[in-house]
Design an enzyme around this catalytic site. Structure first.
Site, PDB file in Angstrom:
ATOM      1  N   CYS A   1      42.232  42.276  32.247  1.00  0.00           N
ATOM      2  CA  CYS A   1      41.310  41.545  31.376  1.00  0.00           C
ATOM      3  C   CYS A   1      42.038  40.548  30.478  1.00  0.00           C
ATOM      4  O   CYS A   1      42.968  40.928  29.757  1.00  0.00           O
ATOM      5  CB  CYS A   1      40.551  42.560  30.507  1.00  0.00           C
ATOM      6  SG  CYS A   1      39.550  41.820  29.212  1.00  0.00           S
TER       7      CYS A   1
ATOM      8  N   TYR B   1      34.300  31.445  32.834  1.00  0.00           N
ATOM      9  CA  TYR B   1      33.207  32.375  33.120  1.00  0.00           C
ATOM     10  C   TYR B   1      31.869  31.632  33.213  1.00  0.00           C
ATOM     11  O   TYR B   1      31.013  31.988  34.027  1.00  0.00           O
ATOM     12  CB  TYR B   1      33.128  33.454  32.033  1.00  0.00           C
ATOM     13  CG  TYR B   1      34.238  34.463  32.111  1.00  0.00           C
ATOM     14  CD1 TYR B   1      34.075  35.651  32.823  1.00  0.00           C
ATOM     15  CD2 TYR B   1      35.454  34.244  31.476  1.00  0.00           C
ATOM     16  CE1 TYR B   1      35.090  36.588  32.899  1.00  0.00           C
ATOM     17  CE2 TYR B   1      36.484  35.172  31.553  1.00  0.00           C
ATOM     18  CZ  TYR B   1      36.300  36.344  32.270  1.00  0.00           C
ATOM     19  OH  TYR B   1      37.324  37.263  32.353  1.00  0.00           O
TER      20      TYR B   1
END
Length: 335
Positions: free
Chosen positions: A44, A175
């Site tokens: 992440c 994203y």
């Protein structure tokens, strides 16, 4: 679990737990060595920031770190890397357990990084942006000798300004492109991302780091997106105008940081690729993880030292990672 917004633009849920761990304990959680556990996944980018900052500041002895596996299901990250599938300090199988221990009806995202209060087993915070700032400003009593100043008072206004547009256009921008549900939403995010990357290239043409002549919080935040760019975002998220390795200034800047102790030695390319290509089933339904790209070029000379700058300012590089936190060699650029 679906990630793509079929209606169009992806909007990140930013409802994080705002509780802070501070030197004066004003939120009920004072800084205490050994009391808390930082839970991360090396996959992440948001958690990667905390891993890097903790390393640079030398907080390993004061703040232990639990590493979740690279994939998760609808419920939460799991500790499947540990021998019995449980975090050895918290004794839990899922990070979700720490969130529910504090908020039994918790209905928001179970995200990393998260800091857990070991005595109670309850999550304290998952506010990733504040976590790294507080590690710099509130945990100073436990910084290593020679720890750099990543958020110096004189540069904070500029650092905050840079961080705002880097987050909006780059960190979250990839994203917004990858999880867009319409062509229009995707193209808007795509152009916004590369317009910002072009501006950052201009900024970094004449200066080694984003703000001032030393590494700051701003560099940490940009780096964790750049290091994932060619391995994941270029293909998986369709951010494919250019690879990072085709953007000369940003590519040299990213290699400079990668080769700086505390940055590249936190990167697990295997976990990164597994996470994105396996978890995002609505983007990659086959869940096949690509074999490429070649990563050895991360170790090529970058030439950025000619711009001057002092990576750690008046401080020193961190020592090598503690043995339990070393990324396997085969998961790195020469794996």
């Amino acid at each position: 679990m679906a990630y793509v917004n079929p209606a169009g633009e992806f909007t990140r849920d930013q409802r994080y737990i705002p509780t802070r761990i501070t030197a004066d304990g004003r939120d009920g959680y004072p800084v205490e060595p050994g009391r808390y556990r930082l839970v991360v996944s090396r996959a992440c980018p948001w958690a990667n920031r905390a891993i890097i900052v903790r390393r640079l500041l030398g907080l390993e002895d004061a703040l232990s770190m639990g590493i979740a596996g690279p994939t998760h299901d609808e419920r939460s990250w799991t500790f499947d890397l540990d021998p019995d599938g449980r975090d050895p300090v918290l004794g839990i199988e899922r990070l979700q357990e720490a969130f529910l221990a504090r908020y039994p009806s918790y209905d928001k995202g179970i995200t990393v990084p998260a800091i857990v209060d070991v005595p109670t087993g309850q999550v304290v915070t998952n506010d990733f942006a504040q976590i790294t700032i507080d590690l710099s400003l509130e945990w100073t009593a436990f910084h290593r000798s020679g720890a750099p100043s990543l958020y110096p008072a004189a540069l904070r206004e500029e650092i905050d300004k840079v961080n705002r547009f880097v987050f909006a256009d780059v960190n979250n921008g990839v994203y917004r492109a990858g999880f867009a549900g319409t062509q229009e939403a995707y193209e808007t995010a795509y152009h916004r991302l590369f317009d910002r990357l072009d501006k950052l290239s201009e900024r970094l043409t004449t200066q080694r780091y984003l703000v001032g002549d030393t590494i700051t919080e701003a560099d940490v935040r940009l780096f964790t997106t750049l290091v994932r760019f060619d391995a994941v975002y270029h293909g998986h998220f369709k951010c494919n105008r250019s690879k990072l390795s085709e953007m000369p200034v940003l590519w040299a800047y990213a290699r400079d940081l990668f080769q700086t102790p505390g940055f590249g030695d936190t990167i697990d390319f295997v976990h990164i690729k597994q996470h994105y290509y396996v978890v995002h089933k609505d983007i990659n339904p086959t869940r096949i993880v690509p074999a490429g790209p070649s990563l050895s070029n991360w170790l090529d000379e970058h030439g950025r030292e000619k711009l001057g700058g002092r990576p750690f300012g008046d401080g020193t590089p961190p020592p090598p990672p503690v043995p339990a936190e070393v990324v396997p060699a085969e998961h790195g650029p020469v794996g």
